[in-house]
Scaffold this active site. Structure first.
Site, PDB file in Angstrom:
ATOM      1  N   ASP A 112     -10.181  14.436  26.431  1.00 48.49           N
ATOM      2  CA  ASP A 112      -9.037  14.058  26.587  1.00 48.49           C
ATOM      3  C   ASP A 112      -9.109  12.404  26.123  1.00 48.49           C
ATOM      4  O   ASP A 112      -8.340  11.708  26.684  1.00 48.49           O
ATOM      5  CB  ASP A 112      -7.781  14.202  28.004  1.00 48.49           C
ATOM      6  CG  ASP A 112      -6.784  14.566  27.907  1.00 48.49           C
ATOM      7  OD1 ASP A 112      -5.990  14.437  26.194  1.00 48.49           O
ATOM      8  OD2 ASP A 112      -5.782  14.502  28.747  1.00 48.49           O
ATOM      9  N   ALA A 114      -0.208  20.881  25.207  1.00 47.61           N
ATOM     10  CA  ALA A 114      -0.871  21.478  24.541  1.00 47.61           C
ATOM     11  C   ALA A 114      -1.948  22.331  25.562  1.00 47.61           C
ATOM     12  O   ALA A 114      -1.451  22.251  26.804  1.00 47.61           O
ATOM     13  CB  ALA A 114      -2.338  20.019  24.503  1.00 47.61           C
ATOM     14  N   GLU A 159     -16.784  21.421  21.863  1.00 52.38           N
ATOM     15  CA  GLU A 159     -17.597  22.009  22.675  1.00 52.38           C
ATOM     16  C   GLU A 159     -17.260  22.738  23.534  1.00 52.38           C
ATOM     17  O   GLU A 159     -16.563  21.612  24.709  1.00 52.38           O
ATOM     18  CB  GLU A 159     -18.608  20.694  22.988  1.00 52.38           C
ATOM     19  CG  GLU A 159     -20.085  21.667  23.955  1.00 52.38           C
ATOM     20  CD  GLU A 159     -20.567  20.399  24.567  1.00 52.38           C
ATOM     21  OE1 GLU A 159     -22.128  20.158  25.064  1.00 52.38           O
ATOM     22  OE2 GLU A 159     -20.869  19.368  23.162  1.00 52.38           O
ATOM     23  N   ASP A 219      -6.365   7.052  29.488  1.00 54.02           N
ATOM     24  CA  ASP A 219      -5.907   8.228  30.032  1.00 54.02           C
ATOM     25  C   ASP A 219      -7.249   8.569  31.491  1.00 54.02           C
ATOM     26  O   ASP A 219      -6.822   9.776  31.577  1.00 54.02           O
ATOM     27  CB  ASP A 219      -5.295   9.317  29.667  1.00 54.02           C
ATOM     28  CG  ASP A 219      -4.724  10.055  30.323  1.00 54.02           C
ATOM     29  OD1 ASP A 219      -3.514   9.935  31.217  1.00 54.02           O
ATOM     30  OD2 ASP A 219      -3.723  11.457  30.106  1.00 54.02           O
TER      31      ASP A 219
HETATM   32  N1  LIG Z   1     -14.431  20.882  25.641  1.00 56.86           N
HETATM   33  C1  LIG Z   1     -13.663  21.140  27.413  1.00 56.86           C
HETATM   34  N2  LIG Z   1     -14.554  21.900  28.206  1.00 56.86           N
HETATM   35  C2  LIG Z   1     -14.332  22.716  29.196  1.00 56.86           C
HETATM   36  N3  LIG Z   1     -13.066  22.051  29.056  1.00 56.86           N
HETATM   37  C3  LIG Z   1     -11.952  21.831  28.963  1.00 56.86           C
HETATM   38  C4  LIG Z   1     -12.094  21.226  28.007  1.00 56.86           C
HETATM   39  N4  LIG Z   1     -11.415  20.451  27.224  1.00 56.86           N
HETATM   40  C5  LIG Z   1     -10.292  20.625  28.093  1.00 56.86           C
HETATM   41  N5  LIG Z   1     -10.219  21.141  29.135  1.00 56.86           N
HETATM   42  C6  LIG Z   1      -9.560  22.123  30.729  1.00 56.86           C
HETATM   43  O1  LIG Z   1      -8.059  22.224  29.762  1.00 56.86           O
HETATM   44  C7  LIG Z   1      -7.497  20.919  30.349  1.00 56.86           C
HETATM   45  C8  LIG Z   1      -6.547  20.101  30.363  1.00 56.86           C
HETATM   46  O2  LIG Z   1      -7.815  19.586  28.715  1.00 56.86           O
HETATM   47  P1  LIG Z   1      -7.069  18.389  28.319  1.00 56.86           P
HETATM   48  O3  LIG Z   1      -7.174  17.543  29.504  1.00 56.86           O
HETATM   49  O4  LIG Z   1      -7.739  17.553  26.703  1.00 56.86           O
HETATM   50  O5  LIG Z   1      -5.566  18.128  27.766  1.00 56.86           O
HETATM   51  P2  LIG Z   1      -4.382  18.193  28.156  1.00 56.86           P
HETATM   52  O6  LIG Z   1      -4.311  16.577  30.192  1.00 56.86           O
HETATM   53  O7  LIG Z   1      -2.905  19.281  28.818  1.00 56.86           O
HETATM   54  O8  LIG Z   1      -3.998  16.652  27.184  1.00 56.86           O
HETATM   55  P3  LIG Z   1      -2.879  15.650  26.665  1.00 56.86           P
HETATM   56  O9  LIG Z   1      -2.917  14.941  28.109  1.00 56.86           O
HETATM   57  O10 LIG Z   1      -3.672  15.052  25.733  1.00 56.86           O
HETATM   58  O11 LIG Z   1      -1.813  16.505  26.120  1.00 56.86           O
HETATM   59  C9  LIG Z   1      -8.832  20.006  31.288  1.00 56.86           C
HETATM   60  O12 LIG Z   1      -7.771  19.746  32.197  1.00 56.86           O
HETATM   61  C10 LIG Z   1      -9.875  21.147  31.492  1.00 56.86           C
HETATM   62  O13 LIG Z   1     -10.180  22.013  32.706  1.00 56.86           O
HETATM   63 MG   LIG Z   2      -5.983  15.999  30.156  1.00 57.61          MG
END
Ligand SMILES: Nc1ncnc2c1ncn2[C@@H]1O[C@H](COP(=O)(O)OP(=O)(O)OP(=O)(O)O)[C@@H](O)[C@H]1O
Ligand SMILES: [Mg+2]
Length: 229
Positions: free
Chosen positions: A188, A47, A131, A171
């Site tokens: 996440d 992502a 948000e 997770d």
């Molecule tokens: N709502 C939010 N507000 C602020 N920062 C966010 C938010 N959502 C995600 N982030 C930032 O983006 C990063 C990646 O987001 P997330 O952990 O949801 O995805 P991911 O680990 O890449 O995805 P996945 O494991 O689902 O493939 C987070 O570590 C955080 O730093």
């Molecule tokens: Mg993550």
């Protein structure tokens, strides 16, 4: 209003395929965020996460699942046994869309239960709007809390609320907990699933182990015992 073109995005952020570009533009035209307000927060393998601004001047977070994800087989393994998403078969896009929808639903449920998570705004195909926490707030991994014990207790309390509401995060670790001015915000939620999923117990134990390893205050067994009783 200036015309929004695909070409504009193509040169700006080459991470998007055509389908995703159309989807972003569609959300922008519907007024969810302003043109030219996108800036990357994290470019991951599965992502990409962007910050954007609404016309009211509010920051929001845009999580875009890549359609060609390297980890597709793993995603499939984790969602195929969730009773709410039976019958997905191996249709890649369908699974990614379901993955996004699941994250949205899980966030809604957690908000209802009072767990500190970002408020979900909208999901559309492979895109989730929510948000923005902080500006953005850092992950616990990069910004450990000053009062670790207090912060840990807050995490623990929320793990129990999640458990009692019938959901395991799936997770949970210092990567998916943000330090929002010394208060934890859990993010996440795409792995989160209810107890009638056969992998529920495995995920619950893994969450407890990660939190035990990351905070080093209680053992995995003690955490599990606290949550279950
Ligand atoms: N709502 C939010 N507000 C602020 N920062 C966010 C938010 N959502 C995600 N982030 C930032 O983006 C990063 C990646 O987001 P997330 O952990 O949801 O995805 P991911 O680990 O890449 O995805 P996945 O494991 O689902 O493939 C987070 O570590 C955080 O730093
Ligand atoms: Mg993550």
């Amino acid at each position: 209003m200036a015309k929004i073109t695909k070409e504009k995005f193509k040169t700006k952020d080459s991470v998007f395929d055509n389908f995703t570009l159309k989807n972003i533009i569609s959300l922008m035209r519907k007024g969810f965020f302003l043109e030219d307000s996108l800036s990357p927060i994290k470019i991951g393998k599965e992502a990409v996460v962007f910050a954007a601004e609404t016309k009211e001047g509010k920051d929001i977070c845009i999580k875009i699942y890549r359609l060609e994800t390297a980890n597709f087989n793993q995603m499939y393994r984790y969602i195929k046994s969730d009773p709410r998403f039976i019958g997905l078969n191996h249709k890649m896009r369908k699974i990614i869309f379901a993955w996004v929808q699941r994250e949205y639903r899980n966030l809604l449920l957690m908000r209802k239960e009072g767990v500190p998570v970002p408020e979900p705004i909208k999901f559309q195909q492979n895109i989730l709007l929510m948000e923005m926490i902080g500006k953005p707030a850092p992950m616990v991994k990069d910004s450990p809390p000053k009062d670790v014990k207090k912060f840990f207790e807050e995490v623990l309390k929320n793990m129990k609320i999640m458990y009692n509401s019938g959901l395991v995060h799936g997770d949970l670790s210092k990567y998916n907990i943000l330090n929002d001015n010394e208060k934890p915000v859990l993010i996440d939620f795409s792995h989160s699933t209810p107890p009638n999923n056969p992998i529920y117990k495995e995920l619950l134990e893994r969450d407890c182990k990660n939190i035990a390893d990351d905070f080093k205050i209680m053992s995995k067994e003690e955490i599990l015992d606290y949550i279950l009783n």
